[in-house]
Design an enzyme around this catalytic site. Sequence first.
Site, short mmCIF file in Angstrom:
data_model
loop_
_atom_site.label_atom_id
_atom_site.label_comp_id
_atom_site.label_asym_id
_atom_site.label_seq_id
_atom_site.Cartn_x
_atom_site.Cartn_y
_atom_site.Cartn_z
N ASP A 281 43.41 -17.50 37.73
CA ASP A 281 43.92 -17.25 36.79
C ASP A 281 43.02 -17.43 35.24
O ASP A 281 42.77 -17.23 33.70
CB ASP A 281 45.30 -17.24 36.76
CG ASP A 281 45.30 -18.50 36.24
OD1 ASP A 281 45.49 -19.99 36.54
OD2 ASP A 281 46.94 -18.95 35.46
N GLU A 282 41.98 -18.39 35.37
CA GLU A 282 40.96 -18.58 34.36
C GLU A 282 39.81 -18.39 34.97
O GLU A 282 39.33 -18.21 35.89
CB GLU A 282 41.34 -19.95 33.83
CG GLU A 282 43.28 -20.33 33.21
CD GLU A 282 43.15 -21.96 33.62
OE1 GLU A 282 43.66 -22.07 32.12
OE2 GLU A 282 42.86 -22.28 34.22
#
Length: 108
Positions: free
Chosen positions: A76-77
């Site tokens: 998620d990054e």
Amino acid sequence: MTSAGTVTDAHRLSGSGLPLWLSLTRALRNAGCSRGTPLPNAVFLPPDFPRCRAVSRQVREIFKRHTDLIEPLSLDEAYLDVSENKTGLPTATQVARTIREQVRVELD
């Protein structure tokens, strides 16, 4: 507890046995919970890694609309170099706002 109060990716703090969250819903964050807050009465759900990977791929596809310079960090990054973005938006802030809105609309 309703789905607005669910927690995922929880671990038990060594020694105390209390569950601590690493990720939880926006509703709980808005209610004042912060990372690592003890939540002894919360409903803990196991992470759904196949779904996380699928959503991560969808988000990366949105990133690719704006730049080819993507450095993934985790599911998620990612770092994006949008100094010369594909959409011609004049600032990185505008690119970020556009990406955020696309994620919200397309993945909601």
